[in-house]
Structures are given as C-alpha cells and as structure tokens.
Design an enzyme around this catalytic site. Structure first.
Site, PDB file in Angstrom:
ATOM      1  N   ASP A 140      93.185 122.833 150.354  1.00 39.14           N
ATOM      2  CA  ASP A 140      94.511 123.097 149.825  1.00 39.14           C
ATOM      3  C   ASP A 140      95.271 122.602 148.874  1.00 39.14           C
ATOM      4  O   ASP A 140      94.693 121.422 148.286  1.00 39.14           O
ATOM      5  CB  ASP A 140      95.794 122.848 150.985  1.00 39.14           C
ATOM      6  CG  ASP A 140      95.142 123.532 152.894  1.00 39.14           C
ATOM      7  OD1 ASP A 140      94.942 124.928 152.241  1.00 39.14           O
ATOM      8  OD2 ASP A 140      95.564 122.999 153.201  1.00 39.14           O
ATOM      9  N   LYS A 141      96.032 123.057 148.469  1.00 40.82           N
ATOM     10  CA  LYS A 141      97.240 123.388 147.062  1.00 40.82           C
ATOM     11  C   LYS A 141      97.292 121.384 146.864  1.00 40.82           C
ATOM     12  O   LYS A 141      97.560 120.897 145.607  1.00 40.82           O
ATOM     13  CB  LYS A 141      98.292 123.897 147.014  1.00 40.82           C
ATOM     14  CG  LYS A 141      98.762 123.793 145.190  1.00 40.82           C
ATOM     15  CD  LYS A 141     100.251 124.391 144.903  1.00 40.82           C
ATOM     16  CE  LYS A 141     101.093 124.402 143.578  1.00 40.82           C
ATOM     17  NZ  LYS A 141     102.194 124.997 143.715  1.00 40.82           N
TER      18      LYS A 141
END
Length: 339
Positions: A152-153
């Site tokens: 995830d970011k």
C-alpha cells in the site's frame, strides 16, 4: 549479495521475441487442460500469461484458438508468436530508490511511505513503476514493469521486482505456492493475549467499494501473528502472510479487534490515553499513516535456486513512535499504572 543495480545493460536488456516458436504436445500430457499442458511446454511463462496469449491469438493450437480449459489429446501443434513489446504507458522518472539488492534477475526495493507502486487514476506519475523504468529501462518490456506483488502507498518495506520473463514467472509461481516468506511489523491498538492465526476470506466491502472487508465468498486469506512487545495500550506484532490480499493485515487485525495504529480506514485513528506522557501522545497524534512495515522477505532466487533472505529495519518515523511509546510504557510501569 551486493546492493546496487546490475550495470551490464546489454546482458540485462530483455529483447521481445518476434520469431515464432513451435512445439508438439507430447502424448503424456493427454487429459490435461490446455493451459496446464502449455505451462509444461513453455515453462518460462506463467499459466495465466499463456492463457492470455491464447485469448489474444498470439498462441494457436493446430491453427485454431481454443479456450484454456480445452482438454489436450496429445500430438497437437502449438505455435507461439509474441508481439513486440508495446510502448510503455508510464514514463521513466528520476526518483530515488533504496535498493537492498540487485542482480541480472531481480531487484529488491525498500519502499518508503508515500510511494504508490502502480500508476492509477490520480497517480499517473511519481510511482514506483516510473522510478523503476528510469533505473532499469529494460523493465518496460515486462508486464507491470516486473512487479509481482505490491505494498500500500503508506506501507513501507521490502518488495521484489523481476528483471526477466523467466524470473517473473518464477516469482509469481512462488507467490502462488505460498513459498515466499513475507513478514511484517505492525503496531496495533490493544493488548492481544498471545499470537494466533486469522483465516478469514477478504473481498470488497459490500457498501464502500473503496474498502476491503471480511466477507463470505471473499478470497481465502490467512495471516499469522505473534506478539513482539506489549506497551501501555499498544502492541508491536510480527505478521506472516500465507496470502497477499489487498489490505490483508489491516482488515484482519481490525476484525480481530486490534486495528493498526494510524489507519483511519479500518479504525486505527489515534486514541487519547489517560496518563500518557505528553511526548508519547504527541508522537501518536503526529503519526499520519498506518504503522505497517514489510521487514523480512524470503524467496528462492529464480536463477541460482539459492534461498535468499532480506531484512530491513523500521523506518525512522515508525521507530520514533515506537521509542516514545516504549518510554511511556516504562513510565507507566514505574508508577504502577495498570495496562
């Protein structure tokens, strides 16, 4: 293994194959699905990739375009003609990367918080793909620039990238066979008594399609966790994944009642704690992302067959938060505060 990119561009460059390849499916493959038989004949490519080429017409059987599930009888002539690699949609960008290891087959990256892995709506540039295309231009010839799994970011840590079709196929198969070891560090709200295994299917949230959730009919998802350190009202845990579903750790730990600190999507917003030291409260309030870090990555090297293990420490912001909470927990112990 020496960090740094493999610099022999001529040796590392992937050249799209345009010359046709032909093969006769041997009799011993009779009875198998076509896609399974093709994976035996063209072992350097994944089953899903071969199925895609069947659908696109790049791969034919006796001059026809059968479905991947067609039964093989033996003796069929298979012809594979790969198209030239398309021009990449993503542009190369000079973005700094923390390279833990690189050779002619793989690159292992320590991803920072805030770096999106794949370009998407709202993130067409400034992604890991853009950075990889600058540092290793040959990745333009590979699907997803050689990326075989994602983070995830706002999650930090280790991510492996393939540099050749054969390496990509090998890594994908290892992930499918659940033989890649991925271990995370997560700081969660609450004090689990002990570790455990969460085996609950994950799919799209039935109402909010931007979120994931534990849902009947979701894809199988298995997370194993163990306690590393208990604090005043938080716990540092290690999580080992059997599967790699979107937001898996965040969803599973929230479902168990221990959401990841800093994760507003799944209930991990900072929570004030009575008696907490000011420094700890400030550090908690200032931490604006999920406290999740991919610390350990183990895999079999696609070329040498060696067992490879990579490990990276917590990023500075995570470590600062943990240090503050540890001092707060020690102060609570000294004053006799109950946990």
């Amino acid at each position: 293994m020496t960090p740094g990119f493999y610099n022999n561009a001529a040796a590392a460059r992937v050249v799209p194959m345009t010359e046709p390849r032909s093969a006769i499916l041997p009799a011993e493959l009779a009875g198998l699905r076509l896609d399974a038989a093709l994976a035996r004949v063209f072992g350097e490519y994944s089953r899903s990739q071969l199925s895609q080429w069947l659908r696109e017409g790049a791969l034919t059987v006796d001059g026809r375009q059968p479905k991947p599930r067609t039964t093989v009888h033996g003796g069929e002539e298979v012809r594979l003609v790969l198209p030239d690699a398309p021009e990449p949609e993503s542009q190369a960008e000079d973005i700094a990367l923390d390279v833990v290891h690189a050779d002619a087959a793989i690159i292992v990256i320590n991803k920072p918080a805030g770096l999106v892995v794949h370009p998407a709506a709202g993130h067409r540039s400034g992604t890991l793909v853009n950075a990889l295309l600058h540092h290793a231009p040959e990745l333009a010839a590979l699907p997803r620039a050689g990326i075989v799994h994602r983070l995830d970011k706002e999650t930090t840590g280790l991510l492996v990238v393939a540099r050749t079709p054969a390496a990509q196929t090998s890594l994908v198969r290892q992930l499918q066979q659940r033989s890649v070891h991925r271990e995370y560090r997560a700081l969660v709200h609450g004090l689990p008594i002990s570790g455990g295994t969460i085996d609950l299917p994950i799919g799209r949230h039935p109402v909010d399609r931007k979120r994931m959730a534990v849902v009947s009919g979701g894809r199988p998802a298995v997370s194993h966790y163990r306690v590393l350190k208990r604090l005043r009202v938080h716990t540092l845990i290690a999580v080992h994944l059997d599967t790699g579903r979107t937001h898996q750790i965040r969803v599973h730990m929230a479902q168990a009642g221990f959401p990841v600190v800093g994760d507003p999507t799944y209930g991990g917003r900072p929570r004030p704690v009575r008696g907490m030291m000011a420094a700890a409260a400030q550090a908690l309030a200032a931490f604006r992302r999920q406290a999740l870090h991919a610390a350990v990555l183990g895999l079999v090297h696609p070329v040498t067959g060696d067992e490879c293990r990579f490990e990276v420490p917590l990023p500075p912001d995570f470590q600062v938060l943990l240090d503050a909470l540890e001092l707060d927990a020690e102060a609570g112990d000294a004053s006799g505060d109950a946990r």
